[in-house]
Write a protein that holds these residues in place. Sequence first.
Motif, PDB file in Angstrom:
ATOM      1  N   VAL B  19       0.857  -1.184   0.000  1.00  0.00           N
ATOM      2  CA  VAL B  19       0.000   0.000   0.000  1.00  0.00           C
ATOM      3  C   VAL B  19       0.893   1.234   0.000  1.00  0.00           C
ATOM      4  CG1 VAL B  19      -1.683   1.329   1.309  1.00  0.00           C
ATOM      5  CG2 VAL B  19      -1.837  -1.163   1.269  1.00  0.00           C
ATOM      6  N   THR B  20       0.581   2.187  -0.847  1.00  0.00           N
ATOM      7  CA  THR B  20       1.327   3.444  -0.875  1.00  0.00           C
ATOM      8  C   THR B  20       0.369   4.611  -0.702  1.00  0.00           C
ATOM      9  OG1 THR B  20       3.043   2.549  -2.326  1.00  0.00           O
ATOM     10  CG2 THR B  20       2.863   4.937  -2.190  1.00  0.00           C
ATOM     11  N   LEU B  21       0.614   5.390   0.326  1.00  0.00           N
ATOM     12  CA  LEU B  21      -0.175   6.583   0.596  1.00  0.00           C
ATOM     13  C   LEU B  21       0.649   7.799   0.198  1.00  0.00           C
ATOM     14  CD1 LEU B  21      -1.467   5.613   4.164  1.00  0.00           C
ATOM     15  CD2 LEU B  21      -2.328   4.894   1.929  1.00  0.00           C
ATOM     16  N   ARG B  22      -0.047   8.805  -0.339  1.00  0.00           N
ATOM     17  CA  ARG B  22       0.669   9.957  -0.889  1.00  0.00           C
ATOM     18  C   ARG B  22       0.245  11.254  -0.224  1.00  0.00           C
ATOM     19  NH1 ARG B  22      -0.244   6.165  -4.596  1.00  0.00           N
ATOM     20  NH2 ARG B  22       1.458   5.563  -6.009  1.00  0.00           N
ATOM     21  N   CYS B  23       1.176  12.190  -0.192  1.00  0.00           N
ATOM     22  CA  CYS B  23       0.894  13.470   0.455  1.00  0.00           C
ATOM     23  C   CYS B  23       1.611  14.595  -0.278  1.00  0.00           C
ATOM     24  CB  CYS B  23       1.346  13.442   1.917  1.00  0.00           C
ATOM     25  SG  CYS B  23       1.207  15.021   2.774  1.00  0.00           S
ATOM     26  N   LYS B  24       0.877  15.661  -0.520  1.00  0.00           N
ATOM     27  CA  LYS B  24       1.462  16.884  -1.076  1.00  0.00           C
ATOM     28  C   LYS B  24       1.306  17.977  -0.023  1.00  0.00           C
ATOM     29  CE  LYS B  24       1.125  19.982  -5.097  1.00  0.00           C
ATOM     30  NZ  LYS B  24       1.650  21.112  -4.349  1.00  0.00           N
ATOM     31  N   PRO B  25       2.390  18.420   0.591  1.00  0.00           N
ATOM     32  CA  PRO B  25       2.270  19.453   1.633  1.00  0.00           C
ATOM     33  C   PRO B  25       1.984  20.818   1.027  1.00  0.00           C
ATOM     34  CG  PRO B  25       4.573  18.968   1.215  1.00  0.00           C
ATOM     35  CD  PRO B  25       3.786  18.004   0.375  1.00  0.00           C
ATOM     36  N   ILE B  26       1.705  21.754   1.884  1.00  0.00           N
ATOM     37  CA  ILE B  26       1.477  23.122   1.445  1.00  0.00           C
ATOM     38  C   ILE B  26       2.802  23.711   0.960  1.00  0.00           C
ATOM     39  CG2 ILE B  26       0.864  25.446   2.236  1.00  0.00           C
ATOM     40  CD1 ILE B  26      -1.165  24.107   4.120  1.00  0.00           C
ATOM     41  N   SER B  27       2.752  24.394  -0.172  1.00  0.00           N
ATOM     42  CA  SER B  27       3.953  24.984  -0.744  1.00  0.00           C
ATOM     43  C   SER B  27       4.598  25.946   0.251  1.00  0.00           C
ATOM     44  CB  SER B  27       3.583  25.729  -2.028  1.00  0.00           C
ATOM     45  OG  SER B  27       4.706  26.362  -2.576  1.00  0.00           O
ATOM     46  N   GLY B  28       5.915  25.805   0.425  1.00  0.00           N
ATOM     47  CA  GLY B  28       6.631  26.680   1.345  1.00  0.00           C
ATOM     48  C   GLY B  28       6.785  26.117   2.743  1.00  0.00           C
TER      49      GLY B  28
END
Lengths: 109, 114
Positions: B19-28
């Motif tokens: 299983v692969t979970l993904r995350c894109k944080p807030i820029s900066g």
Amino acid sequence: SQQGEEDPQALSIQEGENATMNCSYKTSINNLQWYRQNSGRGLVHLILIRSNEREKHSGRLRVTLDTSKKSSSLLITASRAADTASYFCATQGANNLFFGTGTRLTVIP
Amino acid sequence: DAGVIQSPRHEVTEMGQEVTLRCKPISGHNSLFWYRQTMMRGLELLIYFNNNVPIDDSGMPEDRFSAKMPNASFSTLKIQPSEPRDSAVYFCASSRDFGGTEAFFGQGTRLTVV
């Protein structure tokens, strides 16, 4: 939990009443934060109090911090039905942000 | 900004699968956290990154869990092989720095391992 406990675990009050939640933690901290979580959603930051502060206000929220007792409290005044949620304290140390066990608040209209 | 974005929102997988979970944080933002939430254990901090470097992974439960942050805008949490007891909601959060600022949470990924 990794860091601390909150009490009560659950709290049910009438709209308009005040709600007080307590948080105890184990180790020294840089700051303590309170978050809110609605069912099925992510956590939302409410307020941050630094270790050298004793009290902080934001709108209807009042937070106190007693580092000698390693405890904090969150007071919500004049509660509303929309305040129904789970509330978590979080302690920030050198390399972590640990959350407490949470208090489930129900405000009855 | 759209906030912290996690994908998928829901994942159902069979025991033993990766299983692969993904995350894109807030820029900066330069700090990123992965948490797991269950009724029994509450919110557990799994790993914390600062400037894409893992700083503290002492909360990672087993070697089956691994996390990476190849760049400032993307992180993954992988479970291989998955087990039913891994079923939980996994949250990613980011903050602007680690000096004492609020963390912004994604909506979470609800993982069910059958």
